[in-house]
Design a protein around this motif. Sequence first.
Motif, PDB file in Angstrom:
ATOM      1  N   GLN A 233       0.814  -1.217   0.000  1.00 23.18           N
ATOM      2  CA  GLN A 233       0.000   0.000   0.000  1.00 23.18           C
ATOM      3  C   GLN A 233       0.843   1.261   0.000  1.00 23.18           C
ATOM      4  N   PHE A 234       2.129   1.130   0.368  1.00 22.08           N
ATOM      5  CA  PHE A 234       2.972   2.330   0.414  1.00 22.08           C
ATOM      6  C   PHE A 234       3.571   2.656  -0.942  1.00 22.08           C
ATOM      7  N   ILE A 235       3.962   1.629  -1.694  1.00 20.78           N
ATOM      8  CA  ILE A 235       4.573   1.839  -3.017  1.00 20.78           C
ATOM      9  C   ILE A 235       3.464   1.787  -4.063  1.00 20.78           C
ATOM     10  N   GLY A 236       3.403   2.838  -4.886  1.00 20.92           N
ATOM     11  CA  GLY A 236       2.353   2.903  -5.900  1.00 20.92           C
ATOM     12  C   GLY A 236       1.334   3.957  -5.518  1.00 20.92           C
ATOM     13  N   SER A 237       0.833   4.689  -6.523  1.00 24.38           N
ATOM     14  CA  SER A 237      -0.115   5.755  -6.258  1.00 24.38           C
ATOM     15  C   SER A 237      -1.109   5.870  -7.406  1.00 24.38           C
ATOM     16  N   PRO A 238      -2.421   5.866  -7.117  1.00 25.60           N
ATOM     17  CA  PRO A 238      -3.059   5.626  -5.822  1.00 25.60           C
ATOM     18  C   PRO A 238      -2.695   4.237  -5.283  1.00 25.60           C
ATOM     19  N   ALA A 239      -2.898   4.066  -3.983  1.00 25.24           N
ATOM     20  CA  ALA A 239      -2.475   2.834  -3.320  1.00 25.24           C
ATOM     21  C   ALA A 239      -3.243   1.614  -3.838  1.00 25.24           C
ATOM     22  N   MET A 240      -2.625   0.453  -3.667  1.00 26.55           N
ATOM     23  CA  MET A 240      -3.270  -0.808  -4.026  1.00 26.55           C
ATOM     24  C   MET A 240      -4.607  -0.956  -3.293  1.00 26.55           C
ATOM     25  N   ASN A 241      -5.623  -1.438  -4.003  1.00 32.37           N
ATOM     26  CA  ASN A 241      -6.905  -1.752  -3.356  1.00 32.37           C
ATOM     27  C   ASN A 241      -6.741  -3.043  -2.566  1.00 32.37           C
ATOM     28  N   ILE A 242      -7.249  -3.045  -1.343  1.00 35.19           N
ATOM     29  CA  ILE A 242      -7.171  -4.249  -0.511  1.00 35.19           C
ATOM     30  C   ILE A 242      -8.584  -4.644  -0.083  1.00 35.19           C
ATOM     31  N   LEU A 243      -8.936  -5.896  -0.316  1.00 36.72           N
ATOM     32  CA  LEU A 243     -10.270  -6.367   0.049  1.00 36.72           C
ATOM     33  C   LEU A 243     -10.150  -7.614   0.917  1.00 36.72           C
ATOM     34  N   PRO A 244     -10.985  -7.727   1.940  1.00 42.51           N
ATOM     35  CA  PRO A 244     -10.980  -8.940   2.752  1.00 42.51           C
ATOM     36  C   PRO A 244     -11.535 -10.110   1.936  1.00 42.51           C
ATOM     37  N   ALA A 245     -10.968 -11.284   2.129  1.00 42.56           N
ATOM     38  CA  ALA A 245     -11.406 -12.454   1.361  1.00 42.56           C
ATOM     39  C   ALA A 245     -11.116 -13.717   2.158  1.00 42.56           C
ATOM     40  N   ARG A 246     -11.507 -14.846   1.591  1.00 42.06           N
ATOM     41  CA  ARG A 246     -11.293 -16.134   2.232  1.00 42.06           C
ATOM     42  C   ARG A 246     -10.829 -17.112   1.154  1.00 42.06           C
ATOM     43  N   ILE A 247      -9.864 -17.954   1.505  1.00 41.01           N
ATOM     44  CA  ILE A 247      -9.388 -18.932   0.510  1.00 41.01           C
ATOM     45  C   ILE A 247     -10.384 -20.088   0.424  1.00 41.01           C
ATOM     46  N   VAL A 248     -10.869 -20.374  -0.791  1.00 42.11           N
ATOM     47  CA  VAL A 248     -11.802 -21.497  -0.944  1.00 42.11           C
ATOM     48  C   VAL A 248     -11.151 -22.663  -1.679  1.00 42.11           C
ATOM     49  N   LYS A 249     -10.080 -22.412  -2.424  1.00 40.14           N
ATOM     50  CA  LYS A 249      -9.390 -23.501  -3.109  1.00 40.14           C
ATOM     51  C   LYS A 249      -7.913 -23.111  -3.195  1.00 40.14           C
ATOM     52  N   ALA A 250      -7.052 -24.010  -2.723  1.00 39.03           N
ATOM     53  CA  ALA A 250      -5.618 -23.727  -2.742  1.00 39.03           C
ATOM     54  C   ALA A 250      -4.919 -24.636  -3.733  1.00 39.03           C
ATOM     55  N   GLY A 251      -3.633 -24.384  -3.952  1.00 41.84           N
ATOM     56  CA  GLY A 251      -2.882 -25.174  -4.928  1.00 41.84           C
ATOM     57  C   GLY A 251      -2.078 -24.256  -5.812  1.00 41.84           C
ATOM     58  N   ALA A 252      -1.764 -24.721  -7.022  1.00 46.29           N
ATOM     59  CA  ALA A 252      -0.949 -23.917  -7.946  1.00 46.29           C
ATOM     60  C   ALA A 252      -1.669 -22.621  -8.296  1.00 46.29           C
ATOM     61  N   GLU A 253      -2.992 -22.701  -8.410  1.00 49.56           N
ATOM     62  CA  GLU A 253      -3.810 -21.493  -8.535  1.00 49.56           C
ATOM     63  C   GLU A 253      -4.716 -21.436  -7.311  1.00 49.56           C
ATOM     64  N   THR A 254      -4.952 -20.247  -6.856  1.00 46.04           N
ATOM     65  CA  THR A 254      -5.758 -20.103  -5.647  1.00 46.04           C
ATOM     66  C   THR A 254      -7.091 -19.456  -6.010  1.00 46.04           C
ATOM     67  N   VAL A 255      -8.156 -19.959  -5.407  1.00 45.06           N
ATOM     68  CA  VAL A 255      -9.456 -19.312  -5.590  1.00 45.06           C
ATOM     69  C   VAL A 255      -9.864 -18.708  -4.249  1.00 45.06           C
ATOM     70  N   ILE A 256     -10.259 -17.459  -4.285  1.00 43.64           N
ATOM     71  CA  ILE A 256     -10.722 -16.801  -3.059  1.00 43.64           C
ATOM     72  C   ILE A 256     -12.166 -16.353  -3.238  1.00 43.64           C
ATOM     73  N   SER A 257     -12.805 -16.150  -2.110  1.00 37.42           N
ATOM     74  CA  SER A 257     -14.168 -15.668  -2.137  1.00 37.42           C
ATOM     75  C   SER A 257     -14.194 -14.297  -1.468  1.00 37.42           C
ATOM     76  N   LEU A 258     -14.792 -13.320  -2.153  1.00 42.66           N
ATOM     77  CA  LEU A 258     -14.882 -11.974  -1.589  1.00 42.66           C
ATOM     78  C   LEU A 258     -16.126 -11.862  -0.704  1.00 42.66           C
ATOM     79  N   LYS A 259     -16.275 -10.738  -0.049  1.00 42.45           N
ATOM     80  CA  LYS A 259     -17.394 -10.496   0.868  1.00 42.45           C
ATOM     81  C   LYS A 259     -18.747 -10.730   0.229  1.00 42.45           C
ATOM     82  N   ASP A 260     -18.858 -10.373  -1.076  1.00 40.23           N
ATOM     83  CA  ASP A 260     -20.153 -10.512  -1.745  1.00 40.23           C
ATOM     84  C   ASP A 260     -20.330 -11.904  -2.352  1.00 40.23           C
ATOM     85  N   ASP A 261     -19.456 -12.850  -1.929  1.00 37.31           N
ATOM     86  CA  ASP A 261     -19.493 -14.248  -2.378  1.00 37.31           C
ATOM     87  C   ASP A 261     -18.990 -14.454  -3.800  1.00 37.31           C
ATOM     88  N   SER A 262     -18.569 -13.394  -4.482  1.00 38.59           N
ATOM     89  CA  SER A 262     -17.989 -13.599  -5.806  1.00 38.59           C
ATOM     90  C   SER A 262     -16.633 -14.273  -5.642  1.00 38.59           C
TER      91      SER A 262
END
Length: 363
Positions: A233-262
């Motif tokens: 968040q410090f390097i780059g302007s405007p700062a990086m967007n950060i959203l809370p999420a949850r990991i639903v599938k791990a491995g070589a590619e990761t799938v996360i779920s955002l607050k709105d379930d997307s």
Amino acid sequence: MAGLVLKDVRKSYGQVKVLHGIDLEIKQGEFVVFVGPSGCGKSTLLRMIAGLEDVTSGELSIDGQVVNDVPPSRRGIAMVFQSYALYPHMTVYDNMAFGMRIAGTDKAEIDRRVRAAGAMLQLGPYLDRLPKALSGGQRQRVAIGRAICRDPKVFLFDEPLSNLDAALRVATRLEIAKLNESMPDTTMIYVTHDQVEAMTLADRIVVLSAGRIEQVGPPLELYEHPANLFVAQFIGSPAMNILPARIVKAGAETVISLKDDSQVTLGIATPISEVGKSVSFGVRPEDLSIATNGQYLFEGTVSIVEALGEVTLLYVDGPVEQEPIVVKLPGIVQIRKGEKVGFVADPQKLHLFDEAGKSYIKI
Ligand SMILES: Nc1ncnc2c1ncn2[C@@H]1O[C@H](COP(=O)(O)OP(=O)(O)OP(=O)(O)O)[C@@H](O)[C@H]1O
Ligand SMILES: [Mg+2]
């Protein structure tokens, strides 16, 4: 070798601890930029290197010699401050010559060095003027010229351009870049709040936060592979967007779920044991673009449009309430406030951080 080595360098003012153990090696000729929020200890660290502040504990070496107890004048260092600190009653020439006169340098040598520094910084026409008859940028060049005359092994700059207006900042930044090129053996350490100065001048950036080093690396490495949320968040302007999420599938590619379930698929590897964990998902404003085929990373209503000409910033009400997602699109964009728009991003450009804020390694 006029390199610098800091080993567990600490600083306290009475009971107040300001630096908590700085380990850093700077090679001869390197241009290193210190960045970090106000009060994190950048100036204190610089002043300790200069010898203007005591080292509370730890070891500071220049050129292989421990200098903790060496006075500033014998460290081979020159420092340029935000306030130019010129002598108002002395001409430009005398301001630059003063230090050498005190040191007993011979007159012809003084003249040679002042004229050489003057030429390097395009101060030739102003050598007989008093500082009050110069612009801010010219005054700062005199301060830099005075430092050059001392032929330092290490050059320290503490926000040298922050008093200048935007155009002068750019011009003087280019002067400093040229200066660095013309003095390849001189080590330079530079403190700034300015992202562009840090990104363009630095061989390596040191990101500090609350008296600790968060990450050290070349500018683009920090930009592309921030070690943690703070650096992200410090390097780059405007700062990086950060959203809370949850990991639903791990491995070589990761799938996360955002607050709105997307769900979002990222080109980041995470261990299977991470499934179910809370994480922070990061995407830079400039890595988002408008979805064209109905598939998107997220969809939201544009609440503010800032058209800057070269880029357009959109503030979009996305999956997290009260925290608009910032989108930076090149050029002028025909999007109005209130429009609902879908956005996409390259999965390789997405970032993921664990609960402690540490970055998952990108594949
Ligand atoms: N002489 C002093 N006595 C007590 N505390 C001090 C002293 N000098 C600095 N500090 C404290 O040390 C901390 C670091 O200050 P420093 O000036 O190094 O910050 P900085 O990173 O340069 O900030 P800025 O970006 O605002 O210039 C601050 O919390 C400051 O209040
Ligand atoms: Mg400071």
